[in-house]
Design a protein around this motif. Sequence first.
Motif, short mmCIF file in Angstrom:
data_model
loop_
_atom_site.label_atom_id
_atom_site.label_comp_id
_atom_site.label_asym_id
_atom_site.label_seq_id
_atom_site.Cartn_x
_atom_site.Cartn_y
_atom_site.Cartn_z
N CYS A 61 0.88 -1.16 0.00
CA CYS A 61 0.00 0.00 0.00
C CYS A 61 0.92 1.21 0.00
CB CYS A 61 -0.90 0.00 1.24
SG CYS A 61 -1.69 1.61 1.53
N ASN A 62 0.54 2.21 -0.75
CA ASN A 62 1.42 3.37 -0.91
C ASN A 62 1.16 4.47 0.12
OD1 ASN A 62 2.57 2.16 -3.25
ND2 ASN A 62 0.67 2.71 -4.31
N HIS A 63 0.23 4.20 1.03
CA HIS A 63 -0.09 5.16 2.09
C HIS A 63 -0.17 6.57 1.50
CE1 HIS A 63 0.20 1.82 4.84
NE2 HIS A 63 1.29 1.46 4.18
N CYS A 64 -1.05 6.63 0.48
CA CYS A 64 -1.12 7.79 -0.42
C CYS A 64 -1.42 9.10 0.32
CB CYS A 64 -2.20 7.56 -1.47
SG CYS A 64 -1.96 6.03 -2.39
N PRO A 85 -5.50 9.54 -0.47
CA PRO A 85 -5.98 8.16 -0.63
C PRO A 85 -7.42 8.07 -1.14
CG PRO A 85 -5.68 8.71 1.71
CD PRO A 85 -5.15 9.87 0.92
N ALA A 86 -7.60 7.29 -2.19
CA ALA A 86 -8.95 7.07 -2.71
C ALA A 86 -9.74 6.19 -1.75
CB ALA A 86 -8.86 6.42 -4.08
N CYS A 87 -9.04 5.34 -1.05
CA CYS A 87 -9.70 4.37 -0.17
C CYS A 87 -10.42 5.06 0.99
CB CYS A 87 -8.67 3.38 0.36
SG CYS A 87 -7.29 4.18 1.19
N VAL A 109 -1.87 4.65 6.21
CA VAL A 109 -3.31 4.48 6.00
C VAL A 109 -3.69 3.12 6.59
CG1 VAL A 109 -5.13 4.22 4.28
CG2 VAL A 109 -3.36 5.98 4.00
N CYS A 144 -9.43 1.93 -4.66
CA CYS A 144 -7.96 1.96 -4.72
C CYS A 144 -7.47 1.49 -6.08
CB CYS A 144 -7.37 1.06 -3.64
SG CYS A 144 -5.59 0.82 -3.86
N PRO A 145 -6.69 2.31 -6.77
CA PRO A 145 -6.21 1.88 -8.09
C PRO A 145 -5.00 0.95 -8.01
CG PRO A 145 -5.49 4.13 -7.64
CD PRO A 145 -6.29 3.69 -6.44
N TYR A 146 -4.55 0.62 -6.81
CA TYR A 146 -3.37 -0.27 -6.66
C TYR A 146 -3.75 -1.65 -6.13
CZ TYR A 146 -0.83 4.07 -7.31
OH TYR A 146 -0.34 5.24 -7.83
N ALA A 178 -4.70 -2.50 -3.28
CA ALA A 178 -4.08 -2.75 -1.97
C ALA A 178 -5.05 -3.36 -0.95
CB ALA A 178 -3.46 -1.47 -1.42
N PRO A 179 -6.27 -2.82 -0.79
CA PRO A 179 -7.17 -3.43 0.21
C PRO A 179 -7.63 -4.82 -0.25
CG PRO A 179 -7.83 -1.17 -0.30
CD PRO A 179 -6.86 -1.59 -1.36
N LYS A 227 -5.27 -4.91 4.88
CA LYS A 227 -4.38 -4.17 4.00
C LYS A 227 -3.00 -4.01 4.65
CE LYS A 227 -4.69 0.30 3.76
NZ LYS A 227 -3.28 0.57 4.08
N THR A 263 -4.01 9.38 -6.67
CA THR A 263 -3.94 9.29 -5.19
C THR A 263 -2.67 9.86 -4.59
OG1 THR A 263 -2.87 7.13 -5.22
CG2 THR A 263 -5.28 7.13 -5.26
S1 SF4 Z 1 -5.56 4.32 -2.24
FE1 SF4 Z 1 -4.80 2.22 -2.21
S2 SF4 Z 1 -2.56 2.42 -2.20
FE2 SF4 Z 1 -3.43 4.44 -1.63
S3 SF4 Z 1 -3.54 4.43 0.58
FE3 SF4 Z 1 -5.51 3.71 -0.10
S4 SF4 Z 1 -5.27 1.47 -0.15
FE4 SF4 Z 1 -3.20 2.31 -0.05
#
Ligand code: SF4
Lengths: 211, 710
Positions: free
Chosen positions: A70-73, A76-78, A96, A113-115, A117-118, A129, A183
């Motif tokens: 997870c990129n701990h954006c 964050p979209a999440c 995050v 999340c576009p990665y 991750a969750p 995550k 993000t």
């Molecule tokens: S958007 Fe995805 S990659 Fe970014 S913080 Fe949320 S879960 Fe992590």
Amino acid sequence: MTNKIQYGFYFDATRCTGCKTCQVSCKDRKDLPVGINWRRVYEYAGGQWNQNGDGTVSQDVFAYYTSIGCNHCSEPACTKACPTGAMHKRREDGLVLIDAEICIGCGSCARACPYDAPQIDNDKGIMTKCDGCYERLAEGLLPTCVESCPQRALDFGVIDELRAKYPDAIEPNIAPLPSTEITHPNLIIKPNRNAKPTGDKSGQILNWAEV
Amino acid sequence: MKRVGPRGSGQFERISWDEALDTVAEQLKRITSQYGNEAIYALGGPGAMYSFSNRGCLNRLLNLSGGYLGDYGNFSFAQYIKACKYTYGAEIDYLFGSSVAEMANSDLVLMIGHNPSELGMSGSGQGYDFVRQKQKNNFKTIIIDPRYTESSLGKEDQWIPIHPGTDAALVEAIAYVLITENRVNQAFLNEYCVGYDENTMPDGVPYSESYKAYILDNPVAGDLTPGANAKTPAWAAPITGIPESTIWDLAHDLANAQAPFVQVAMSIGRHSAGENNVRTAFMLPILLGQLGLPGTNHGGIPMSASMNVFSMENHAEAGDDANAVKKRISFFKFIEAVENGKDLTVLKDGVILPDEELDENGDGKLGTDIKAIIAYATNRLINQNADVNYSRQVLADDSKCEFIVVIDNVMNASAEFADIILPDVTYVETEDLVNQGAVAGDTATLVQMSTSVGPMFESKPLYEMCVGIAKRLGIEAEFTKGKSHKQWLDEAYAATQAMNPGLPDKDVMLKQGIYRKYLPNGAYLSNKAFRADPVANPLPTPSGKIEIYSERLAYLAKHWELPEGDVISALPKYVAAWDGFEDEATRHDYPLQLGGYHTKGRVHSSYHNVPWLREAVQDAVWMNPIDADQRGLKTGDQVKVFNSRGTIEIPVKVTPRVMPGVAALGEGAWLKMENGIDKGGNINVLTSHRPTPLSKGNGQHSIRVEIQRA
Ligand code: SF4
Ligand code: SF4
């Protein structure tokens, strides 16, 4: 909201051999079941083969891996998608995290999340995550994935410090990852020689069965 | 556990240790008295790398009870060491070439099949060293491989895909360019080599038998006009799949390099003409005179840092450890020796007999069948041996091999064929030293295992099983020398410490766990002394020189009995052998070559049973999009991969990372037979048990198959 500090990851795509030690050591730490991968290693490859008609072949094949947790954006979209506030960004270090007590397992964050991750734990009905190994950080250790990588292709730390430490690294606008505009991930990557830009159509993710 | 159903049915019943060890001892006694000690075969493998409680204990036990049928060679490099022996003079000494660190002094690294990033699980020390050296020194790197391997991924400057098993044809075409363009190192060939041209032939062997005459297909010394069968790049192109211009360029790159480092993988030896593949590949540094000089390599696999560890079998103090049985077979012939060992011979099957048992032609028979097998920490009884269906059929008949003991800690395909299974401990249940294997790279690692759990359930360390058997055979005192397990462990540690100055005391190691040692001076350069002074430091060949033409092989070529198509030759040669790219007998029915590679998902067959690893690295057969399109297949489709020996059923992965005409499958998957079809994806259902000509080793990479939707 500004964080006191912001943690992030560094990934060296010139070193990574796609061995998945990071993925598996992460699962080992939290005993995650098959199907839940807090860290995923994407195999991106492409290129054309040409049969020359004389029994020989020519090609311009390329491949490289991208190891992503997870990129701990920063945007964050999440968290924005989460209806309960279970998915939240920690003020002190920008991690995050999910508050399992209030997570209702609706999957909104995973869709946002576009990665990827969750990762939903269907048995427990909650989202899970990459948590940046915050418990290890508190003990002065690095995340498990970072320490286990046999190629030393990963690093973790305060993102500004990582940027200074790795001047060759760039923002990860690299296929198969999405645009960083979405993000603002706290991830920097030293690109592989084969790297293609985000949105590239000459290759594809080859290992969907593994991520 | 003891078998209760038919052999191989996998039906077992839990019994006591007493009953198990009684049975083993009784059977060993019965079989040695009925058939002799040479009917006992000890099958070992790399499944457990303990220093003390390993097969050294078992071999010592068998030695003390009258001996056992020994073997030679191994699955990794049987053919390679023969190539080393006949070219450079010694088997193991020349297996290892310059270390990875020596690449720092090279301007061109050519890897023929070498794949340091997948050689060991997660890449091994060599993989790490290679990436570091490449990034630091940026030498040009050319990788020749049917797959775009994990050693590539942008670390290569050029990837040259090649049809599996045709490396020798490529090398011969390069030799052609070097010879006709006068780019060979003639002074080196004259001084250091035998058999290149008219200057260096052994007495009584004409120029027409020389390497130069062979490559040019012209028996006239001094005449460079190529004959119709000259090994030109145009000849090699359709065999290798490599365009003619690429071969010319590669030859020129090698000739122009200041210090080319040629790395010949063990894998090219594991083909049906394996010995000749490796000997031929060694010709590149030899023709260029590029060995023994900084940044070069004679071809051998990278020398790794290593440490010596104690083994009970070779323990100097023991003294009574020699194996009284002097007969030996190739490691790869044991199933045949079960089926009909009596008739295996020296000249036909490579059996080794003591001199007094040889006839006037140097021939003789093994004279006995294998009647008992003790398999320890190995899955090569079934899973890892070639031609699984053949092994299963031979071993299922318990009138042939009358007794099979498997000592392991997992229930695998081999254990299913046991009569008695003795449960061994795992690494985390015991105290012992574990030495890193030969792919360690520039750093050697010794790991001190310690345990807070002890043996789980009813398992025991091998040493204790051996004590139990020794007691029942009446040789306990000889075996233990009156020492306890703990005393042996302490002694083994002390002996290991004496062999490795600097290794801390055991109590320190029990805490620190790991001890590392780096290569002295950071790098090892192979053949340095020979190159510096070939008279003072001759090679251990009969001539003291590099033998391009081997008189010993000329002799074997004349006297050994080989099946149709197998070739032993005085010169290194490309041979279009069985199940290879050009094999007419199989290429039509089975149009695809199948490469079996080391997958990241396990170590051979070890850890296949870990679900996280199965998830991390999918066991799917790789297929080029061109071949997949022809068959209407897409990634994820379930396919049958088959040939005359068997069928496996697995998903397909369509990927440009393997060349057209070639499929690829990670070796080591556990067999899962369902109605005659292996659903586990074990490549050895498809491999042949036909041995290679010279080493009688495994040609397990020569596989032809067809692939269809399941
Ligand atoms: S958007 Fe995805 S990659 Fe970014 S913080 Fe949320 S879960 Fe992590
Ligand atoms: S452990 Fe390191 S080399 Fe292996 S896949 Fe992960 S990042 Fe890549």
